[in-house]
Design a protein around this motif. Structure first.
Motif, short mmCIF file in Angstrom:
data_model
loop_
_atom_site.label_atom_id
_atom_site.label_comp_id
_atom_site.label_asym_id
_atom_site.label_seq_id
_atom_site.Cartn_x
_atom_site.Cartn_y
_atom_site.Cartn_z
N ARG A 29 38.50 -1.19 -31.70
CA ARG A 29 38.68 -0.18 -30.65
C ARG A 29 40.11 0.33 -30.58
NH1 ARG A 29 35.41 -3.04 -25.58
NH2 ARG A 29 33.40 -3.30 -26.67
N ILE A 40 45.79 10.27 -24.06
CA ILE A 40 45.50 9.30 -23.01
C ILE A 40 46.63 9.28 -21.99
CG2 ILE A 40 45.17 6.84 -22.51
CD1 ILE A 40 43.77 6.62 -25.24
N ASP A 99 35.84 5.49 -17.62
CA ASP A 99 34.90 6.57 -17.95
C ASP A 99 33.43 6.21 -17.70
OD1 ASP A 99 36.93 8.31 -18.82
OD2 ASP A 99 36.97 7.33 -20.79
N ASN A 113 33.23 1.72 -20.16
CA ASN A 113 33.82 2.69 -21.08
C ASN A 113 35.17 3.10 -20.53
OD1 ASN A 113 31.74 2.68 -22.92
ND2 ASN A 113 30.64 4.37 -21.97
N TYR A 114 36.15 3.15 -21.38
CA TYR A 114 37.52 3.38 -20.91
C TYR A 114 38.38 3.94 -22.03
CZ TYR A 114 38.35 -0.90 -23.53
OH TYR A 114 38.40 -1.83 -24.54
N ARG A 115 39.51 4.48 -21.63
CA ARG A 115 40.58 4.87 -22.55
C ARG A 115 41.87 4.26 -21.99
NH1 ARG A 115 40.50 10.69 -21.09
NH2 ARG A 115 39.17 9.89 -19.42
N SER A 116 42.63 3.59 -22.81
CA SER A 116 43.87 2.98 -22.35
C SER A 116 44.95 3.12 -23.40
CB SER A 116 43.65 1.51 -22.01
OG SER A 116 43.29 0.77 -23.17
N VAL A 176 40.05 2.08 -26.87
CA VAL A 176 39.02 2.95 -26.31
C VAL A 176 37.64 2.33 -26.52
CG1 VAL A 176 37.95 5.23 -26.43
CG2 VAL A 176 40.43 5.00 -26.75
N ALA A 178 33.80 3.85 -25.94
CA ALA A 178 33.03 5.04 -25.56
C ALA A 178 31.66 4.96 -26.21
CB ALA A 178 33.76 6.31 -25.98
#
Length: 246
Positions: A29, A40, A99, A113-116, A176, A178
């Motif tokens: 990821r 991001i 997300d 679900n995330y973005r970091s 991430v 998703a």
């Protein structure tokens, strides 16, 4: 072993992979590409900055903005923690977007679900007057393109009361998730609901201050912050407009 001695996979488009920014868990990821990390950062209004003072860790939420490979944030000149940065100190700035809520058929497989993004560097106080003035202008224009020129100029006392911190990004990584539910194959037939609940932060209608004189309209430049627009998309649009005007 210091992070400098394990640097790998560096190019103009990616950050070096070091001990401190390497994604160790679920490394698939992870990304060290500027094209992944920067959006991001730019899609967020708030970050958390962590550093240690006399062995005590602190993590401070604050507004951040980016210019090229340098991150900026600001705070009060009276802040003990910020004054500690005067001589420069190692710091870590993080941003995260939620997300989606991921519900599986087993508690172990629940996720999100995330973005970091996580950025490392040496933070310093911006003291040179011209650089500080430009940074304070950027604090407004980066989020509200062109607005700074329409405002009352800050007084010398207001500028003095505000501290600006800069941190060139030495290395960084993004992580991430998703995708959908990661159920075990043996769980797929269980009569238990599973799925993803999307999460979005959207903008409401502008609420004009009661002290604004009659007839003063909402500025055209705020059109990117339209009713119902996703906040992260509006912030990315503002960043593009700011960079185009620079």
């Amino acid at each position: 072993m210091s992070h400098e001695t394990t640097e790998t996979r560096f190019s103009e488009t990616t950050f070096p992979v070091t001990d401190r920014n390497r994604v160790k868990r679920l490394h698939e990821r992870g990304s060290y590409d500027r094209a992944v990390v920067y959006p991001i950062l730019d899609a967020a209004f708030l970050c958390h900055v962590a550093y240690a003072i006399d062995g005590q860790p602190f993590a401070t939420p604050t507004i951040h903005w980016r210019e090229g490979d340098t991150l900026y944030w600001h705070g009060s000149s009276a802040s003990r923690m910020l004054r500690h940065l005067k001589g420069g100190t190692p710091a870590c700035l993080t941003v995260a977007h939620l997300d989606g809520l991921v519900l599986a058929r087993c508690g172990f497989n629940h996720s999100a679900n995330y973005r970091s993004a996580m950025c490392f560097g040496t933070a310093r106080i911006v003291e040179e007057p011209e650089e500080k003035a430009r940074a304070l202008s950027a604090l407004v224009d980066r989020f509200y393109p062109g607005r700074d020129a329409t405002l009352r100029p800050s007084t010398a006392q207001e500028v003095k009361a505000t501290m600006v911190i800069a941190m060139p990004i030495e290395d960084a990584s993004a992580k991430v998730r998703a995708k959908g539910v990661g159920d075990d194959e043996d769980d797929l037939g269980l009569p238990i609901w599973a799925g993803v609940i999307p999460v979005r932060t959207v903008l409401g209608a502008p609420e004009t201050s009661p002290h604004v004189p009659a007839g003063v309209p909402v500025p055209d430049g705020l059109g990117i912050y339209a009713l119902g627009a996703p906040l992260d998309e509006a912030l990315l649009a503002a960043q593009r407009m700011y960079e185009a005007a620079d």
